[in-house]
Motif scaffolding. Structure first.
Motif, mmCIF file in Angstrom:
data_model
loop_
_atom_site.group_PDB
_atom_site.id
_atom_site.type_symbol
_atom_site.label_atom_id
_atom_site.label_comp_id
_atom_site.label_asym_id
_atom_site.label_seq_id
_atom_site.Cartn_x
_atom_site.Cartn_y
_atom_site.Cartn_z
ATOM 1 N N PRO A 90 44.476 32.970 35.935
ATOM 2 C CA PRO A 90 43.396 32.318 36.684
ATOM 3 C C PRO A 90 43.863 31.790 38.027
ATOM 4 C CG PRO A 90 44.194 30.885 34.928
ATOM 5 C CD PRO A 90 44.859 32.212 34.735
ATOM 6 N N ASN A 91 42.912 31.642 38.942
ATOM 7 C CA ASN A 91 43.179 31.040 40.245
ATOM 8 C C ASN A 91 43.391 29.541 40.045
ATOM 9 O OD1 ASN A 91 43.100 29.962 42.828
ATOM 10 N ND2 ASN A 91 41.527 31.382 43.548
ATOM 11 N N SER B 106 49.965 40.395 45.368
ATOM 12 C CA SER B 106 51.047 39.961 44.484
ATOM 13 C C SER B 106 52.124 41.044 44.434
ATOM 14 C CB SER B 106 50.515 39.707 43.076
ATOM 15 O OG SER B 106 50.075 40.934 42.487
ATOM 16 N N VAL C 205 45.162 23.415 45.489
ATOM 17 C CA VAL C 205 45.754 24.182 44.392
ATOM 18 C C VAL C 205 46.432 23.202 43.442
ATOM 19 C CG1 VAL C 205 47.523 25.870 43.782
ATOM 20 C CG2 VAL C 205 46.075 26.236 45.784
ATOM 21 N N GLU D 226 48.866 39.634 51.411
ATOM 22 C CA GLU D 226 47.718 39.200 50.616
ATOM 23 C C GLU D 226 47.785 39.718 49.179
ATOM 24 O OE1 GLU D 226 43.825 39.171 52.861
ATOM 25 O OE2 GLU D 226 44.967 40.510 54.178
ATOM 26 N N GLY E 225 53.643 32.521 38.632
ATOM 27 C CA GLY E 225 52.505 31.648 38.879
ATOM 28 C C GLY E 225 52.120 30.789 37.697
ATOM 29 N N GLY F 260 43.330 27.263 42.034
ATOM 30 C CA GLY F 260 42.483 26.425 42.862
ATOM 31 C C GLY F 260 41.132 26.178 42.222
ATOM 32 N N ASP F 261 40.855 26.850 41.093
ATOM 33 C CA ASP F 261 39.570 26.723 40.407
ATOM 34 C C ASP F 261 39.663 25.744 39.240
ATOM 35 O OD1 ASP F 261 38.664 28.678 42.126
ATOM 36 O OD2 ASP F 261 38.957 30.316 40.680
#
Length: 706
Positions: free
Chosen positions: A293-294, A525, A37, A523, A60, A296-297
């Motif tokens: 967005p994630n 938010s 991440v 799992e 985030g 980790g991407d």
């Protein structure tokens, strides 16, 4: 007014020779089992000595991670992979850990979001405040304790010598936050980092804490970083504002410039989602579509492009670099500015949700006009216990005292007040989680006061509750389908098959994907969990839902989504809400009528628009004037009070607000005020001997006996 002159007062305090803090191209990565991440992706930030910068953005976005990188408190195996953190001539990302720790400990102080989890429950307040002085300045235990008492006194702590011997659990929320500020200031730092310092506080305590931070800055000459999702806070307190999204600063500008002329589409979307903007236009909140967005991407193009209402083809490729918009104003946006953002997430025009014909005119599903809830003279008292060995009753805590109000079919009754005013206790009485000491509660004409056994379970089907912290309200070992099915099982509603169908419909109604049923609470938010909480409250098809601070912990964009959803569900299911909050902007947006509570008493109630625009009780005016807003009305005289609520175990005689009221006179101490009508149609009542004029002006302050 202090808040209005903040920018001008401090504009010339910066050191033009070299910024105190210069963050350049900062990248942070956190390796995990399923990949890496990257919460910070090229952060650039500048802060000059003596100035305040506010960092805002959704959860985030990287705001807290930026402050943790400065402090060297990155989680687990997180590390700075590239970039610099130049603080007063030292690159904290490059020097050895011991040197960096010495600089951070002596020259940088940090105020954390939740003082209860940040303070050590096994150490006294004095020990915790003095620890930094003993470690970094090598002071003796006696000298460090003296410094701690001095700082506690400086941050406005009552009885600092006594408080220094207390433990965190013995202090109120506002006092714990003052203790955290004292810890951060004990070494007179050059930089003060405040990470969501007022998120869990009511508006009056919030204003006192922010005033305190500002006063301390001016006294010590400290610069400050104010991390928050509350745009109103930074609008009134910061010199400059940095807006973060997906680990990057997408816009930075002087505060006044950013709020009057926002350039980046993300900044403009955040401002459009504010409840105060919807209230002013009597419209629906703008909800930013999609999710961030994630991290980790790999992100190609502008990270906000998938959610942007003005996205164009060139936004989807390459890297968007910051562009100078004006003096001190930069934005990483290819198409800054444009038409005003508004309407719903799908782009339709902003309209009031279809919840009826207007305040007080909504009808229930069967067309009946009977009140859903009637509360008459509700009183709740608790025994005050004393004694170190044998606990015995030494007094009475008056949590709720002689409160009366009604909730009509399909309407929202808002309940506001400071922490400790009794609004959550009143909510528990209505939800039948507590039994009133005296008074009565009627649900659709039926007396529900003190029901037990089967009768209580039957009544519970018609009254449900939506809690502030959905995470704490859900069993972490149960899947979402089990959580939603549980009330149906307890009440023996339908067959197993029909319950499963109903749960699927509930998940769809609150906008969650079908696979949500197979997942666990951790799992999701915060905003998604509030949707689950709303779905659970709807499972038994209630007529009334008690909503206790349901959006207080959410950032502005997620808050808009949840509030819009609550209005949609209300219209579809003909629900009535008792909406409890300390945020008057949110309450004004959601409510048809508002009741204002102070130390267990209902001091004012009436139509939401009337209460917001023309408050008649001084306490209501205090709450309204304490709300930080983006659209500052600088020419308006504001009414503020100092100090915390008196003890509910020993409330003041007469009017309970008189000890803090600037207009109190002798009669206020001897005769409790009764509710008097403040409008010709008897819809607005106020319990005050000297109600404020309807034109919004403030009378000369009496300053009489308290």
């Amino acid at each position: 007014m202090k808040q209005d002159t903040h920018h001008e007062h401090r504009a010339g305090s910066a050191d033009a020779a070299r910024p105190l803090l210069q963050i350049s191209d900062l990248h942070v990565s956190i390796p995990q089992r399923k990949g890496t991440v990257t919460p910070l992706r090229g952060v650039d930030l500048t802060l000059e000595a003596g100035r305040t910068i506010g960092i805002v953005g959704e959860s985030g976005s990287g705001k807290t991670m930026t402050s943790l990188a400065i402090m060297g408190l990155l989680p687990g195996n997180g590390r700075v992979t590239s970039g610099t953190i130049e603080f007063d001539g030292t690159d904290l990302a490059a020097v050895d850990e011991d040197r960096a720790r010495r600089r951070r400990g002596s020259d940088i102080g940090m105020i954390f979001q939740d003082p209860m989890t940040s303070l050590n429950p096994t150490m006294t307040i004095g020990e915790q405040v003095s620890e930094g002085a003993r470690v970094h300045e090598r002071l003796s235990k006696r000298a460090a304790h003296a410094r701690a008492v001095e700082i506690l006194d400086r941050v406005g702590m009552p009885r600092p010598q006594s408080i220094a011997r207390d433990y965190p659990h013995q202090l109120s929320g506002g006092m714990r936050q003052r203790a955290m500020i004292a810890m951060a200031l004990v070494n007179h730092p050059k930089l003060l980092i405040a990470d969501e310092p007022t998120t869990a506080l009511d508006v009056t305590t919030q204003r006192q804490i922010l005033d305190l931070i500002e006063d301390i800055q001016e006294e010590f000459g400290s610069a400050a970083i104010l991390v928050t999702h509350d745009l109103g806070v930074v609008a009134g307190r910061a010199d400059d504002v940095a807006v973060m999204y997906a680990g990057r600063v997408v816009e930075q500008a002087p505060a006044r410039t950013l709020f009057e002329e926002p350039a980046h589409q993300y900044t403009r979307a955040l401002l459009a989602a504010l409840p105060e903007r919807a209230v002013q236009g009597s419209g629906r909140l703008y909800a930013i579509p999609g999710m961030p967005p994630n991290l980790g991407d790999q992100i190609e193009g502008c990270p906000f492009a998938p959610r942007c209402h003005g996205v164009q083809d060139d936004c989807l490729t390459g890297t968007v670099q910051p562009v100078v918009i004006g003096d001190g104003h930069v934005a990483a946006c290819l198409h800054p500015g444009g038409e005003e953002i508004g309407g719903t997430a799908d782009g339709t025009p902003a309209e009031v949700a279809p919840t009826g014909d207007g305040p007080g005119e909504r009808a229930s599903a069967d067309g009946a006009d009977q009140d859903v809830l009637e509360v008459s003279g509700a009183t709740k008292e608790y025994p005050a216990l004393g004694g170190s060995i044998v606990r015995r009753k030494v007094g009475t805590i008056s949590a709720v005292s002689d409160v009366s109000f009604t909730v009509r079919p399909g309407e929202t009754f808002g309940l506001v007040g400071e922490s400790g005013c009794g609004k959550s206790t009143l909510g528990r009485l209505v939800a039948m989680l507590e039994t009133p000491t005296s008074g009565s509660l009627r649900l659709e004409g039926s007396d529900i006061t003190g029901l037990k056994g089967r009768e209580a379970r039957t009544a519970h089907r018609r009254i449900q509750m939506m809690f502030q912290d959905s995470t704490a309200a859900m069993d972490p070992r149960m899947r979402i389908d089990e959580i939603l099915t549980e009330p149906l099982d307890i009440q023996k509603v339908g067959s197993a098959g029909s319950r499963a169908d109903l749960v699927e419909d509930l998940v769809s109604d609150v906008g969650l994907a079908d696979d949500a049923l197979e997942r666990y609470p951790h799992e999701f938010s915060g905003g998604q969990l509030q949707r689950v909480g709303l779905a659970r409250s709807l499972a038994l098809e209630p007529r009334l839902v008690v909503c206790d601070e349901p959006v207080s912990a959410l950032d502005v964009s997620v808050q808009a989504q949840v509030l819009n959803l609550m209005k949609d569900v209300q219209a579809e299911h003909a629900l009535a809400y008792l909406f409890i909050s300390h945020d008057l902007s949110v309450v004004s947006y959601m409510s048809d009528r508002i009741g204002v509570m102070y130390l267990g008493h209902m001091v004012e109630q009436g139509p939401a628009e009337e209460i917001s625009a023309r408050p008649r009780h001084p306490y209501t005016r205090v709450l309204i004037d304490a709300v930080p807003t983006v659209d500052q009305q600088e020419d308006r005289e504001r009414l503020f009070v100092e100090g915390e609520l008196p003890s509910a175990a020993d409330p003041p005689s007469g009017c309970r607000f008189r000890t803090r009221c600037p207009f109190a006179q002798e009669i206020c101490a001897t005769a409790p005020p009764v509710h008097e009508f403040g409008t010709e149609d008897d819809s607005h009542t106020v319990a005050c001997h000297f109600p404020l004029p309807a034109d919004g002006s403030l009378p000369v302050r009496a300053g009489a006996a308290r």
